[in-house]
Design an enzyme around this catalytic site. Structure first.
Site, mmCIF file in Angstrom:
data_model
loop_
_atom_site.group_PDB
_atom_site.id
_atom_site.type_symbol
_atom_site.label_atom_id
_atom_site.label_comp_id
_atom_site.label_asym_id
_atom_site.label_seq_id
_atom_site.Cartn_x
_atom_site.Cartn_y
_atom_site.Cartn_z
ATOM 1 N N ASN A 1 0.842 -1.203 0.000
ATOM 2 C CA ASN A 1 0.000 0.000 0.000
ATOM 3 C C ASN A 1 0.869 1.242 0.000
ATOM 4 O O ASN A 1 1.976 1.252 0.541
ATOM 5 C CB ASN A 1 -0.955 -0.004 1.207
ATOM 6 N N PHE B 1 -1.561 8.072 4.638
ATOM 7 C CA PHE B 1 -2.342 8.632 5.753
ATOM 8 C C PHE B 1 -3.638 9.279 5.268
ATOM 9 O O PHE B 1 -4.006 10.385 5.696
ATOM 10 C CB PHE B 1 -1.521 9.670 6.533
ATOM 11 N N SER C 1 5.631 5.139 8.741
ATOM 12 C CA SER C 1 5.027 4.856 7.448
ATOM 13 C C SER C 1 5.980 5.270 6.334
ATOM 14 O O SER C 1 6.561 6.358 6.380
ATOM 15 C CB SER C 1 3.713 5.620 7.280
ATOM 16 N N ASN D 1 5.046 5.997 3.366
ATOM 17 C CA ASN D 1 4.245 6.625 2.320
ATOM 18 C C ASN D 1 4.032 8.123 2.496
ATOM 19 O O ASN D 1 3.344 8.749 1.704
ATOM 20 C CB ASN D 1 2.890 5.917 2.220
ATOM 21 N N THR D 2 4.623 8.705 3.536
ATOM 22 C CA THR D 2 4.649 10.152 3.701
ATOM 23 C C THR D 2 6.105 10.587 3.576
ATOM 24 O O THR D 2 6.927 10.213 4.422
ATOM 25 C CB THR D 2 4.084 10.573 5.071
ATOM 26 N N LYS E 1 5.752 3.586 17.191
ATOM 27 C CA LYS E 1 5.739 2.559 16.141
ATOM 28 C C LYS E 1 6.903 2.789 15.199
ATOM 29 O O LYS E 1 7.051 3.865 14.623
ATOM 30 C CB LYS E 1 4.418 2.579 15.371
ATOM 31 N N ASN F 1 6.102 -1.442 11.409
ATOM 32 C CA ASN F 1 5.290 -0.997 10.281
ATOM 33 C C ASN F 1 5.642 -1.833 9.047
ATOM 34 O O ASN F 1 6.330 -2.839 9.131
ATOM 35 C CB ASN F 1 5.537 0.493 10.027
ATOM 36 N N GLY G 1 2.100 -8.346 5.469
ATOM 37 C CA GLY G 1 1.679 -9.725 5.278
ATOM 38 C C GLY G 1 2.794 -10.712 5.580
ATOM 39 O O GLY G 1 3.820 -10.377 6.188
#
Length: 358
Positions: free
Chosen positions: A110, A114, A173, A175-176, A211, A240, A262
């Site tokens: 993904n 956020f 994360s 993705n930021t 995290k 994460n 996963g």
């Protein structure tokens, strides 16, 4: 129940992943799906950071981003549910498509970024459920275009301290852009000092967790552990999603950017977990996340040093009865091994996992 899960999975997999996710949230709001029979057993209970957990299995952040269905998740058998990541202002996240199933690997990539409705919307929902009981953590983040990201975390702590069973500071994360640089020692020290000050001034002081990413080297783990200990952070969530694509079998999707979650994440995240347990010592709380899709995987996280375990991607592939099946398996294991508590397992394979190379 397994047959129902397989039918439901096939139905949802006919839709793109993000649409399927939205449908599952809508179903939970309506009282569906029904999980496996609730598993209650005193050997699953534990007290951590002043919280009495009915069992050690939780829903990880990322699923219920806007605090829409925490009680429905608890109804599936989870001992706790973590909502978010929530940012001060609403944001749409990255362009679609941004979720990709890797079915041959039981994995997902993904790059959501956020996406959420912001503090105000989540606060209204959490305020409405006050008094219902159940352990609900709130995972807080920073807006992508924020001029002061540390301030965003301060706002999250001050806003949700009175609603959250615990708070999670999510700086891991992928993705930021630039977010993971906040794990560097100097930036991390400032962040943790400021959020702890805000918590101290709040009307309620829930436990505070950090995290972290799995894509860290030994020196970075040492720095993080030092800051967590020095600033008296209550615990760490490991981990994460990963940027690694090592060993994937799925022919499509593996080239997509974003965080991988996963089954392929299990080994790396468990190694990081064990190394953090070694660095933090026996008393700091650790939640193990990454690749948990069975009783065996959950128990192995505990053996490697986890107090609690979370999952998310595993339920995408195994269905809503997975939490109940994992907990029932834990009870059978406790029967077989004549355990008085699952806590007896913790750290029993710490040395083996901590010795593995990253």
């Amino acid at each position: 129940m397994i047959v129902f899960d397989r039918i439901a999975q096939k139905l949802l997999f006919t839709f793109d992943p993000e649409t399927a996710h939205g449908m599952s949230i809508a179903a939970l709001r309506c009282g569906l799906p029904v999980g496996a029979r609730t598993v209650r057993d005193d050997r699953l209970k534990l007290s951590l950071c002043g919280i009495a957990f009915p069992n050690p299995l939780g829903m990880a952040a990322g699923y219920d981003k806007n605090a829409e269905v925490p009680d429905a998740l608890l109804g599936l058998g989870f001992g706790f549910a973590e909502v978010g990541t929530v940012t001060p202002l609403p944001q749409a996240g990255n362009p679609k498509p941004r979720i990709f199933r890797l079915t041959e690997d039981d994995a997902v990539i993904n790059r959501l970024g956020f996406n959420n409705e912001g503090h105000e919307a989540a606060e209204k929902r959490l305020a409405a459920r006050q008094g219902r009981g159940g352990i609900v953590g709130v995972n807080i983040g920073a807006n992508k275009d924020s001029a002061d990201r540390v301030r965003d975390y301060e706002l999250g702590v001050s806003r949700f301290a009175k609603y959250a069973s615990y708070l999670t500071v999510n700086i891991s994360s992928p993705n930021t852009p630039g977010l993971r640089t906040m794990q560097a020692r100097e930036q991390l020290g400032e962040l943790l000092s400021r959020v702890m000050s805000v918590r101290a001034a709040a009307s309620a002081q829930p436990p505070l967790f950090l995290k972290i990413a799995p894509d860290l080297v030994e020196a970075e783990l040492e720095d993080i552990a030092a800051e967590v200990s020095e600033k008296q952070i209550d615990g760490v969530i490991v981990s994460n999603t990963t940027l690694s694509r090592s060993g994937l079998r799925s022919p499509s999707g593996a080239g997509e950017t974003g965080g991988l979650s996963g089954k392929p994440l299990f080994e790396r995240s468990t190694i990081v977990l064990a190394k953090m347990r070694r660095l933090l010592g026996p008393d700091r709380a650790i939640i193990g996340v990454g690749g948990v899709d069975s009783t065996d995987a959950a128990l192995e996280k505990i053996r490697a040093g986890a107090d609690l375990v979370q999952l998310y991607t595993g339920m995408i592939y195994a269905g809503p009865a997975l939490p109940g099946r994992i907990l029932a398996g834990m009870v059978r294991f406790a029967d077989k091994e004549r355990l008085k508590s699952l806590r007896e397992l913790r750290d029993s394979r710490l040395d083996q996992w901590a010795a593995k190379a990253l």
